[in-house]
Motif scaffolding. Sequence first.
Motif, PDB file in Angstrom:
ATOM      1  N   ALA B  98      -0.424  17.014  11.809  1.00  0.00           N
ATOM      2  CA  ALA B  98      -0.080  16.028  10.781  1.00  0.00           C
ATOM      3  C   ALA B  98       0.586  14.810  11.400  1.00  0.00           C
ATOM      4  CB  ALA B  98       0.840  16.675   9.754  1.00  0.00           C
ATOM      5  N   ILE B  99       1.505  15.092  12.338  1.00  0.00           N
ATOM      6  CA  ILE B  99       2.205  14.002  13.029  1.00  0.00           C
ATOM      7  C   ILE B  99       1.197  13.171  13.831  1.00  0.00           C
ATOM      8  CG2 ILE B  99       3.875  13.490  14.851  1.00  0.00           C
ATOM      9  CD1 ILE B  99       5.233  14.459  12.346  1.00  0.00           C
ATOM     10  N   LYS B 101      -1.916  12.811  13.296  1.00  0.00           N
ATOM     11  CA  LYS B 101      -2.774  12.020  12.402  1.00  0.00           C
ATOM     12  C   LYS B 101      -2.015  10.801  11.883  1.00  0.00           C
ATOM     13  CE  LYS B 101      -5.850  12.112   8.503  1.00  0.00           C
ATOM     14  NZ  LYS B 101      -6.899  12.851   7.847  1.00  0.00           N
ATOM     15  N   LYS B 102      -0.761  11.031  11.511  1.00  0.00           N
ATOM     16  CA  LYS B 102       0.034   9.935  10.975  1.00  0.00           C
ATOM     17  C   LYS B 102       0.143   8.798  11.993  1.00  0.00           C
ATOM     18  CE  LYS B 102       4.430   8.813   8.844  1.00  0.00           C
ATOM     19  NZ  LYS B 102       5.837   9.188   8.716  1.00  0.00           N
ATOM     20  N   HIS B 103       0.299   9.183  13.245  1.00  0.00           N
ATOM     21  CA  HIS B 103       0.441   8.172  14.292  1.00  0.00           C
ATOM     22  C   HIS B 103      -0.895   7.822  14.939  1.00  0.00           C
ATOM     23  CE1 HIS B 103       4.752   8.187  13.896  1.00  0.00           C
ATOM     24  NE2 HIS B 103       4.748   9.501  13.942  1.00  0.00           N
ATOM     25  N   LYS B 104      -1.965   8.250  14.269  1.00  0.00           N
ATOM     26  CA  LYS B 104      -3.337   7.930  14.693  1.00  0.00           C
ATOM     27  C   LYS B 104      -3.605   8.336  16.140  1.00  0.00           C
ATOM     28  CE  LYS B 104      -4.291   4.242  11.390  1.00  0.00           C
ATOM     29  NZ  LYS B 104      -3.238   4.509  10.437  1.00  0.00           N
ATOM     30  N   GLY B 108      -4.898  14.391  15.978  1.00  0.00           N
ATOM     31  CA  GLY B 108      -4.882  14.440  14.523  1.00  0.00           C
ATOM     32  C   GLY B 108      -6.257  14.398  13.897  1.00  0.00           C
ATOM     33  N   ASP B 113      -5.550  15.623   4.584  1.00  0.00           N
ATOM     34  CA  ASP B 113      -4.512  14.708   4.121  1.00  0.00           C
ATOM     35  C   ASP B 113      -3.240  15.428   3.666  1.00  0.00           C
ATOM     36  OD1 ASP B 113      -5.997  12.504   4.663  1.00  0.00           O
ATOM     37  OD2 ASP B 113      -6.849  12.356   2.645  1.00  0.00           O
ATOM     38  N   VAL B 116      -0.483  15.566   6.179  1.00  0.00           N
ATOM     39  CA  VAL B 116       0.283  14.323   6.354  1.00  0.00           C
ATOM     40  C   VAL B 116       1.238  14.144   5.170  1.00  0.00           C
ATOM     41  CG1 VAL B 116       0.122  11.823   6.629  1.00  0.00           C
ATOM     42  CG2 VAL B 116      -1.598  13.304   7.676  1.00  0.00           C
ATOM     43  N   ILE B 119       4.571  15.972   5.436  1.00  0.00           N
ATOM     44  CA  ILE B 119       5.504  15.691   6.538  1.00  0.00           C
ATOM     45  C   ILE B 119       6.973  15.700   6.084  1.00  0.00           C
ATOM     46  CG2 ILE B 119       6.267  13.905   8.179  1.00  0.00           C
ATOM     47  CD1 ILE B 119       3.300  13.413   8.807  1.00  0.00           C
TER      48      ILE B 119
END
Lengths: 278, 273
Positions: B98-99, B101-104, B108, B113, B116, B119
């Motif tokens: 999740a982290i 993905k959030k930070h691309k 991720g 979704d 994320v 989080i």
Amino acid sequence: MHWSLKKNMGSKSSKYILTCGCSFTDKDYEKHTYVKINYDPFPKWPELLGKKLNKPVKNIAISGASNDYIFRLLLSDILENHEKIETVIVAWSEWTRAHIYNGVIERFDKPRNSFNMSYLILHPESKKYKFDGHEFSKHYWAGKNYLDDVAESTLRNMHELQILCDKFNINLIQSQMLNVINPTVFDKKYEELVGGKEKWHYFLESLAFNKHLIEIKKETFIGWPGVRELGGNALDYFLSKEDRLNPVEGPLRDTHPNEKGHELLSKIYYNRYKELYL
Amino acid sequence: MQKYILASGCSYTDDNFTSLLYPDYDTSYDKWPSILGEKLELPVKNIARSGVGNDYIFNKTVEDISQNHENIELVVIGWTEAWRWCVFDYEYHNPMSAIMKKHKKRGGAGVQDYNVMSIPYYKHLFIDNLINSSPYKQSYLHRICAEDLFSKIITIQNLCKAFGIKIIMSTLCGCFNRSGMKTLLEALDMNSENYYYSVDSTAIALMESKNFYDVDKSTIIGWPFVDLLGGFEFNFGILTEQLRIGEGDGHPNKKGHELIADYYYEHYKKIYL
């Protein structure tokens, strides 16, 4: 009605009765309750049942436990001590509870060892946690498959427990202690979050067609399958206001069984034990 | 009916694994349970699934053993990252992904979704509940994860023993990934002091966790998983770069799966033949 599942009880005379469940069965409920009122400790239904049957009881119930956690506690004890266990009696809790990391103490606002998707919807404080409890649980309720998995999870536990007890020739009594899902979450007030009555009917359908349903021996299950619409009952239904600690609305409300309530529960279990195993 | 091998785990064991980073990479090669099945001349039932946590692996393994124990010869499990968890069997939570993905970041890829979205909850769970409220602070997370895994291992060992089934397990994906844990916690709580994960603190956390001494180590490859204690996890120390799919995707390639199968086969010979 009389069911006879009588087994060779002679060799089981020195064995113990293993009980498990949530706060309605927890022998130390007084220590774990969040209601700010002091209760004098009193015997819970497993202890009362043990006296009626003149048999030792090992009660491993824990307040707040999810059904998955209850199953894991039982599984672990049965695998380690099956030679010493005569009967397993389980009082299943709400089906919407889940736990993380082996039931580690979880804190939303208070210590608990599981989280309850219904509680997160109903508790007004859950929006004020450090995360939005409403938002977190809304996502689950919105998904159609969520309720399929809620049904599957507990029914699978019930079925596996039965297989295990059969394997070790252990008597078994199962019961649904609390409402399978708190009915209030299906009220109109929460329709946007949960989906209303339609969701409840979906759950019933999912339960009715679950593959484990026909495998569970209904004679060993008090109130099978624990849902009124399907001809069953939760034991909680049998408790009147007089059987509860403090049923009056307000901050000190506590609907857990009082001494009288536990006496009633022990009689219900005793009667089924007598019908099946004496 | 010929008895079968029951294989359980995450993407490192999943028969239908596909690479999210390299979608064109051909992953149709036999995975380690199939290779092991060929070596032992036994059919394989592989119930592993990509993305799942140890809860799912445990639940599905117990379910299959309970219902089909008469047909099972051997259970093989590849445990996964300890911080993953699921709500019933519904959704698989992987805070690390999740982290990412959030930070691309690349790790991720393919993460749903809801991970994320969750989080804030992960932060609450790890930082508020498990770390700041414990006298053990950051090592408590390893301790909790270890206790959870060891209790699952012991239960399945006892279940197999009760039904007369052979069993071999390992941690494939890396249960006690120190650098991963550090990255995760720093990402969840940027304002806190840096979290320090030494090999010593991890080893102590494992040794002090409940059940550590009750695990039947003979059935486990790499026990007790931490190098300082003489153990290993496949993802750290065994699977070299040449045995993985490619940069950013550490899943075993064809050769990696062959090597894992060899380990399981040798262990099988050592304790059961």
